[in-house]
Design a protein around this motif. Structure first.
Motif, PDB file in Angstrom:
ATOM      1  N   UNK A   1       0.745  -1.377   0.036  1.00 35.70           N
ATOM      2  CA  UNK A   1      -0.110  -0.324   0.340  1.00 35.70           C
ATOM      3  C   UNK A   1       1.074   1.481   0.308  1.00 35.70           C
ATOM      4  N   UNK A   2       0.476   2.726  -0.939  1.00 35.18           N
ATOM      5  CA  UNK A   2       1.075   3.452  -0.625  1.00 35.18           C
ATOM      6  C   UNK A   2       0.373   4.881   0.025  1.00 35.18           C
ATOM      7  N   UNK A   3       0.523   5.379   0.258  1.00 37.49           N
ATOM      8  CA  UNK A   3      -0.526   6.114   1.121  1.00 37.49           C
ATOM      9  C   UNK A   3      -0.115   7.926   0.307  1.00 37.49           C
ATOM     10  N   UNK A   4      -0.781   8.513  -0.130  1.00 41.59           N
ATOM     11  CA  UNK A   4      -0.164  10.035  -1.101  1.00 41.59           C
ATOM     12  C   UNK A   4      -0.810  10.988  -0.541  1.00 41.59           C
ATOM     13  N   UNK A   5      -0.481  12.508  -0.278  1.00 36.23           N
ATOM     14  CA  UNK A   5      -1.854  13.360   0.186  1.00 36.23           C
ATOM     15  C   UNK A   5      -1.507  13.946  -1.674  1.00 36.23           C
ATOM     16  N   UNK A   6      -2.914  15.142  -1.787  1.00 35.70           N
ATOM     17  CA  UNK A   6      -2.816  15.794  -3.076  1.00 35.70           C
ATOM     18  C   UNK A   6      -2.378  17.446  -2.150  1.00 35.70           C
ATOM     19  N   UNK A   7      -2.226  17.820  -3.489  1.00 37.47           N
ATOM     20  CA  UNK A   7      -2.175  19.298  -3.349  1.00 37.47           C
ATOM     21  C   UNK A   7      -3.507  19.951  -2.589  1.00 37.47           C
ATOM     22  N   UNK A   8      -4.459  19.499  -2.384  1.00 37.51           N
ATOM     23  CA  UNK A   8      -5.653  20.012  -1.397  1.00 37.51           C
ATOM     24  C   UNK A   8      -5.570  19.285  -0.149  1.00 37.51           C
ATOM     25  N   UNK A   9      -4.380  18.624  -0.006  1.00 42.64           N
ATOM     26  CA  UNK A   9      -4.366  18.316   1.295  1.00 42.64           C
ATOM     27  C   UNK A   9      -5.370  16.803   1.745  1.00 42.64           C
ATOM     28  N   UNK A  10      -5.919  16.316   0.351  1.00 39.57           N
ATOM     29  CA  UNK A  10      -6.745  14.900   0.687  1.00 39.57           C
ATOM     30  C   UNK A  10      -5.957  13.731   0.689  1.00 39.57           C
ATOM     31  N   UNK A  11      -5.795  12.639   1.234  1.00 36.84           N
ATOM     32  CA  UNK A  11      -5.466  11.384   1.415  1.00 36.84           C
ATOM     33  C   UNK A  11      -6.053  10.152   0.547  1.00 36.84           C
ATOM     34  N   UNK A  12      -4.961  10.110  -0.097  1.00 35.30           N
ATOM     35  CA  UNK A  12      -4.867   8.619  -1.311  1.00 35.30           C
ATOM     36  C   UNK A  12      -4.376   6.974  -0.433  1.00 35.30           C
ATOM     37  N   UNK A  13      -5.424   6.104  -1.257  1.00 33.57           N
ATOM     38  CA  UNK A  13      -4.238   4.844  -0.932  1.00 33.57           C
ATOM     39  C   UNK A  13      -3.934   4.085  -2.215  1.00 33.57           C
ATOM     40  N   UNK A  14      -3.173   3.774  -2.197  1.00 35.67           N
ATOM     41  CA  UNK A  14      -3.391   1.976  -3.765  1.00 35.67           C
ATOM     42  C   UNK A  14      -2.733   1.266  -3.239  1.00 35.67           C
ATOM     43  N   UNK A  15      -2.829   0.171  -4.303  1.00 38.19           N
ATOM     44  CA  UNK A  15      -2.572  -0.830  -4.162  1.00 38.19           C
ATOM     45  C   UNK A  15      -1.555  -1.214  -5.319  1.00 38.19           C
ATOM     46  N   UNK A  16      -0.046  -1.476  -4.776  1.00 43.07           N
ATOM     47  CA  UNK A  16       0.713  -1.717  -5.953  1.00 43.07           C
ATOM     48  C   UNK A  16       0.784  -2.554  -6.412  1.00 43.07           C
ATOM     49  N   UNK A  17       1.314  -3.477  -7.445  1.00 41.20           N
ATOM     50  CA  UNK A  17       2.291  -4.614  -7.419  1.00 41.20           C
ATOM     51  C   UNK A  17       3.284  -4.725  -7.563  1.00 41.20           C
ATOM     52  N   UNK A  18       3.867  -6.085  -7.726  1.00 41.85           N
ATOM     53  CA  UNK A  18       6.186  -5.864  -7.986  1.00 41.85           C
ATOM     54  C   UNK A  18       6.180  -4.796  -8.190  1.00 41.85           C
ATOM     55  N   UNK A  19       5.734  -4.415  -9.611  1.00 35.41           N
ATOM     56  CA  UNK A  19       6.611  -3.990 -10.395  1.00 35.41           C
ATOM     57  C   UNK A  19       5.653  -2.179 -10.548  1.00 35.41           C
ATOM     58  N   UNK A  20       5.204  -1.918  -9.438  1.00 32.89           N
ATOM     59  CA  UNK A  20       4.502  -0.918  -9.279  1.00 32.89           C
ATOM     60  C   UNK A  20       3.386   0.016  -9.785  1.00 32.89           C
ATOM     61  N   UNK A  21       2.308  -1.419 -10.525  1.00 35.93           N
ATOM     62  CA  UNK A  21       1.063  -0.619 -11.432  1.00 35.93           C
ATOM     63  C   UNK A  21       0.338  -0.907  -9.871  1.00 35.93           C
ATOM     64  N   UNK A  22      -1.137  -0.418 -10.317  1.00 33.73           N
ATOM     65  CA  UNK A  22      -1.814  -0.018  -9.230  1.00 33.73           C
ATOM     66  C   UNK A  22      -2.430  -1.269  -9.703  1.00 33.73           C
TER      67      UNK A  22
END
Length: 110
Positions: A5-26
């Motif tokens: 899982x990768x947690x990021x924050x956008x320019x509006x201050x919202x948090x998102x998560x992605x589940x990424x595979x071994x190749x970094x694809x969502x």
């Protein structure tokens, strides 16, 4: 295959998560959350629900490409996959999510 899982924050201050595979694809991405704690709860919900076949909702985009939603037990969508080139790629992403999401580590980039 190792996923994370990768947690990021956008320019509006919202948090998102992605589940990424071994190749970094969502494999799966979340909606925007106002609070990091809510985003973390979303990750935990994916971990809990990913193993259950009934939680996956296969969909087809208007252009015919397949994708899927992962739903919580209350029917709420907790994650949506990207569009895939074909059904086999979509099924492989579901299989990887089902097999590996429960133990996936979190990479917090927020």
């Amino acid at each position: 295959m190792s996923v994370k899982f990768e947690i990021t924050k956008n320019e509006k201050g919202e948090f998102y998560f992605k589940l990424l595979n071994a190749d970094g694809k969502t494999l799966l991405r979340s909606e925007g959350y106002n609070a990091k704690a809510s985003c973390t709860n979303g990750v935990e919900s994916v971990r809990k629900n990913a193993v259950d076949e009934k939680r996956y909702e296969p969909k087809t985009a208007s252009d015919g490409r397949p994708y899927f939603n992962l739903k919580a037990s209350n029917g709420q969508i907790i994650g949506t996959s990207p569009m895939f080139a074909d059904a086999a790629a979509c099924e492989a992403a579901i299989a990887a999510t089902k097999a590996d999401a429960a133990d996936a580590p979190v990479d917090d980039k927020s």
